[in-house]
Design a protein around this motif. Structure first.
Motif, PDB file in Angstrom:
ATOM      1  N   PHE A   1       7.974  -2.974   0.356  1.00  0.00           N
ATOM      2  CA  PHE A   1       7.545  -3.481  -0.944  1.00  0.00           C
ATOM      3  C   PHE A   1       7.169  -4.952  -0.814  1.00  0.00           C
ATOM      4  CE2 PHE A   1       9.781   0.239  -2.381  1.00  0.00           C
ATOM      5  CZ  PHE A   1       9.272   0.552  -3.636  1.00  0.00           C
ATOM      6  N   ASP A   2       6.369  -5.412  -1.738  1.00  0.00           N
ATOM      7  CA  ASP A   2       6.122  -6.847  -1.913  1.00  0.00           C
ATOM      8  C   ASP A   2       7.047  -7.289  -3.036  1.00  0.00           C
ATOM      9  OD1 ASP A   2       5.217  -9.413  -2.196  1.00  0.00           O
ATOM     10  OD2 ASP A   2       3.259  -8.866  -3.025  1.00  0.00           O
ATOM     11  N   ALA A   3       8.235  -7.780  -2.664  1.00  0.00           N
ATOM     12  CA  ALA A   3       9.292  -8.076  -3.631  1.00  0.00           C
ATOM     13  C   ALA A   3       9.546  -9.572  -3.706  1.00  0.00           C
ATOM     14  CB  ALA A   3      10.585  -7.356  -3.246  1.00  0.00           C
TER      15      ALA A   3
ATOM     16  N   ASP B   1       2.028   0.045  -2.952  1.00  0.00           N
ATOM     17  CA  ASP B   1       0.827   0.840  -3.196  1.00  0.00           C
ATOM     18  C   ASP B   1       1.118   2.328  -3.050  1.00  0.00           C
ATOM     19  OD1 ASP B   1      -0.829  -1.286  -3.726  1.00  0.00           O
ATOM     20  OD2 ASP B   1      -1.437  -1.544  -1.625  1.00  0.00           O
ATOM     21  N   GLY B   2       0.252   3.136  -3.675  1.00  0.00           N
ATOM     22  CA  GLY B   2       0.294   4.576  -3.530  1.00  0.00           C
ATOM     23  C   GLY B   2      -1.085   5.099  -3.214  1.00  0.00           C
TER      24      GLY B   2
ATOM     25  N   THR C   1       7.634   9.928   5.719  1.00  0.00           N
ATOM     26  CA  THR C   1       6.172  10.092   5.655  1.00  0.00           C
ATOM     27  C   THR C   1       5.404   8.796   5.857  1.00  0.00           C
ATOM     28  OG1 THR C   1       5.924   9.708   3.268  1.00  0.00           O
ATOM     29  CG2 THR C   1       6.562  11.944   3.958  1.00  0.00           C
ATOM     30  N   GLY C   2       6.101   7.672   5.802  1.00  0.00           N
ATOM     31  CA  GLY C   2       5.417   6.391   5.940  1.00  0.00           C
ATOM     32  C   GLY C   2       4.752   5.892   4.685  1.00  0.00           C
ATOM     33  N   ALA C   3       4.923   6.606   3.555  1.00  0.00           N
ATOM     34  CA  ALA C   3       4.232   6.232   2.318  1.00  0.00           C
ATOM     35  C   ALA C   3       5.044   6.693   1.115  1.00  0.00           C
ATOM     36  CB  ALA C   3       2.837   6.861   2.285  1.00  0.00           C
ATOM     37  N   LEU C   4       4.609   6.266  -0.067  1.00  0.00           N
ATOM     38  CA  LEU C   4       5.145   6.765  -1.325  1.00  0.00           C
ATOM     39  C   LEU C   4       4.081   7.623  -2.003  1.00  0.00           C
ATOM     40  CD1 LEU C   4       6.924   3.585  -2.816  1.00  0.00           C
ATOM     41  CD2 LEU C   4       7.927   5.451  -1.476  1.00  0.00           C
ATOM     42  N   PRO C   5       4.468   8.664  -2.735  1.00  0.00           N
ATOM     43  CA  PRO C   5       3.483   9.543  -3.373  1.00  0.00           C
ATOM     44  C   PRO C   5       2.838   8.941  -4.607  1.00  0.00           C
ATOM     45  CG  PRO C   5       5.685  10.283  -3.907  1.00  0.00           C
ATOM     46  CD  PRO C   5       5.841   9.164  -2.915  1.00  0.00           C
ATOM     47  N   CYS C   6       3.452   7.904  -5.169  1.00  0.00           N
ATOM     48  CA  CYS C   6       2.932   7.214  -6.351  1.00  0.00           C
ATOM     49  C   CYS C   6       2.852   5.720  -6.061  1.00  0.00           C
ATOM     50  CB  CYS C   6       3.855   7.416  -7.566  1.00  0.00           C
ATOM     51  SG  CYS C   6       4.083   9.114  -8.095  1.00  0.00           S
ATOM     52  N   LYS C   7       2.060   5.030  -6.840  1.00  0.00           N
ATOM     53  CA  LYS C   7       2.122   3.570  -6.838  1.00  0.00           C
ATOM     54  C   LYS C   7       3.365   3.176  -7.636  1.00  0.00           C
ATOM     55  CE  LYS C   7      -0.451  -0.592  -8.135  1.00  0.00           C
ATOM     56  NZ  LYS C   7      -1.697  -1.121  -8.754  1.00  0.00           N
ATOM     57  N   VAL C   8       4.195   2.297  -7.074  1.00  0.00           N
ATOM     58  CA  VAL C   8       5.495   1.995  -7.678  1.00  0.00           C
ATOM     59  C   VAL C   8       5.640   0.495  -7.893  1.00  0.00           C
ATOM     60  CG1 VAL C   8       8.000   2.072  -7.364  1.00  0.00           C
ATOM     61  CG2 VAL C   8       6.599   4.032  -6.658  1.00  0.00           C
ATOM     62  N   THR C   9       6.023   0.127  -9.111  1.00  0.00           N
ATOM     63  CA  THR C   9       6.486  -1.221  -9.421  1.00  0.00           C
ATOM     64  C   THR C   9       7.947  -1.118  -9.830  1.00  0.00           C
ATOM     65  OG1 THR C   9       4.317  -2.028 -10.110  1.00  0.00           O
ATOM     66  CG2 THR C   9       6.225  -3.203 -10.972  1.00  0.00           C
TER      67      THR C   9
END
Length: 461
Positions: A57-59, A75-76, A144-152
């Motif tokens: 994440f960019d936190a 990102d998603g 999986t190396g990713a998220l299925p949705c864009k998350v904030t």
């Protein structure tokens, strides 16, 4: 295996390490209401920032007039929905300390009747709950190396002390935080094996009134019967708030109160709620309130007028025959549907003044004003999340309401135009705000798995 099965398997294999990470957060004494713990609140916020950055994440930590906010973005896939997940890292004070079986900030695992529990301040409210989502994201990234949705993500540190910095923060950072849907994990399941989504939260309008009568306290032998008694006046005002059927008598009070849809009422009937047990736990037997409604309907779907405190006259030990100069009461209205809190308070003022003698006066001290929140039962995300929960728990997700309020949900709707899915894995017996707070290990484990499924369901649409 499919992606979802691989991610769920990762949750299972990571469980022990996940608990250790949660325990690291629980050891931070982030009590928001006590200024002495400001450094600990900062520490908890920074711990979350570091954890989320490690996950890709960019936190960042955003300082406020109070405790800092944690904001993170990930990102998603193109075209995937954007969700905002909200939780809070602050906790309640631990007093009285002598009623804890162990140190509240030294979490441990205990076993009760064959079930394992996580014990310590914040396990259920809300560090354990927010970490179910963080760990779901971790498992998605690892598998999986990713998220299925864009998350904030938005984590605040003042929820337990009234969230004074939240509205200014939303106003200043609204564009950064706005998403398609908010996810809130600060609620309960229906029971230990039945997941739930809270679809309605009651609003609140509250007011303190002070009735002024004679210029000073009077001897009741000299003035009794001749002088106005503010306690008598106040009693008349309060008793006239309801008729003999339990309905609130304020003009226009029920404007905006819609009936519960038949299918939702039928679902509630099937929950097995016991009025006898519910009232028996507090030493009562009969349901009060409006005639013709069940106790569950009273606390989930009907508005109320309640007197929360009355003060007047001599209240010390012994007896004093006095007619008081003033009497006061604290009154709150729980609101549902489209009831307008400002109209309710205006009607209350009118009610008070119709019962006020000409030579007496009244003073109003305003408190909270918030509208109810109702999720549209036709919202696609509601069905998607419900199906995901049912797949994880093996039982249909209960669509419940809540008698209390979570102000952030209304703020998300009014300030950012977002609906909120309230999915939590706490239980009523988790002792939140009390000694020996706990969180069922099954709630934590299956809660994490549930968020894995919900993110996938939302992404699939």
């Amino acid at each position: 295996m499919s992606d979802i099965e691989t991610v769920l398997s990762t949750v299972d294999s990571n469980l022990d390490a996940s608990i250790e990470r949660l325990f690291d957060l629980l050891r931070i004494e982030s009590i928001s209401t006590d200024p002495a713990y400001a450094g600990e609140c900062e520490k908890a916020g920074q711990w979350l920032v570091d954890t989320l950055n490690d996950l890709g994440f960019d936190a960042s930590l955003h300082h406020t007039e109070g405790h800092p906010m944690v904001v993170a973005h990930h990102d998603g896939p193109d075209g995937a929905p954007h969700v905002l997940f909200y939780g809070h890292y602050d906790v309640q004070p631990v007093d009285p300390l002598d009623l804890w079986d162990t140190h509240p900030f030294q979490p441990d695992i205990i076993e009760v009747n064959g079930a394992k529990r996580l014990r310590g301040r914040g396990t259920s409210d809300d560090k354990g709950q927010l970490m179910t989502f963080v760990e779901a994201c971790r498992s998605w990234k690892e598998a999986t190396g990713a998220l299925p949705c864009k998350v904030t993500i938005l984590f605040e540190g003042e929820e337990e002390s009234g969230s004074p910095s939240l509205l200014p923060f939303l106003a200043a950072h609204g564009e950064e935080l706005k998403a398609d849907l908010a996810l809130v994990c600060d609620t309960n399941m229906w029971d230990a094996s039945t997941p739930a989504i809270a679809t309605a939260l009651r609003g609140m309008a509250s007011e303190e009134i002070v009735v002024h009568g004679p210029s000073r306290d009077l001897h009741s032998g000299y003035y009794g019967g001749a002088a106005q008694n503010p306690i008598h006046i106040l009693s008349s005002i309060l008793s006239a708030l309801h008729n003999d059927k339990g309905r609130v008598t304020l003009d226009g009070f029920y404007e905006g109160v819609a009936p519960v849809p038949d299918d939702i009422r039928a679902m509630w009937d099937e929950l097995g709620f016991s009025e006898t047990e519910f009232l028996g736990d507090v030493g009562l037997k009969k349901t009060a309130g409006e005639v013709g409604y069940s106790a569950l309907e009273h606390i989930w779907s009907r508005p109320t007028a309640e007197v929360n405190g009355v003060i007047g006259g001599y209240t010390g030990k012994g007896f004093k025959t006095v007619i008081p100069a003033i009497a006061s009461a604290k009154v709150s209205f729980r609101l549902v549907g489209e009831q307008d809190p400002h109209k309710v308070i205006a009607a209350f003022h009118k009610h008070v003044e119709t019962h006020l003698p000409d030579d007496c006066s009244v003073e109003y001290i305003p408190h909270g004003r918030s509208k109810a929140t109702q999720l549209d039962y036709a919202l696609p995300a509601l069905k998607q999340a419900s199906t995901a929960l049912t797949e994880e728990w093996g039982k249909p997700a209960a669509l419940i309401a809540m008698g209390g309020s979570i102000p952030i949900v209304g703020n998300f709707k009014r300030e950012l135009g977002m609906d909120s899915l309230l999915v939590g894995f706490g239980l009523a017996e988790d002792n939140i705000h009390s000694p020996n707070e706990k969180y069922e290990l099954a709630s934590y484990h299956k809660g994490t798995r549930s968020w894995v499924r919900i993110l996938q369901a939302l992404a699939d649409g």
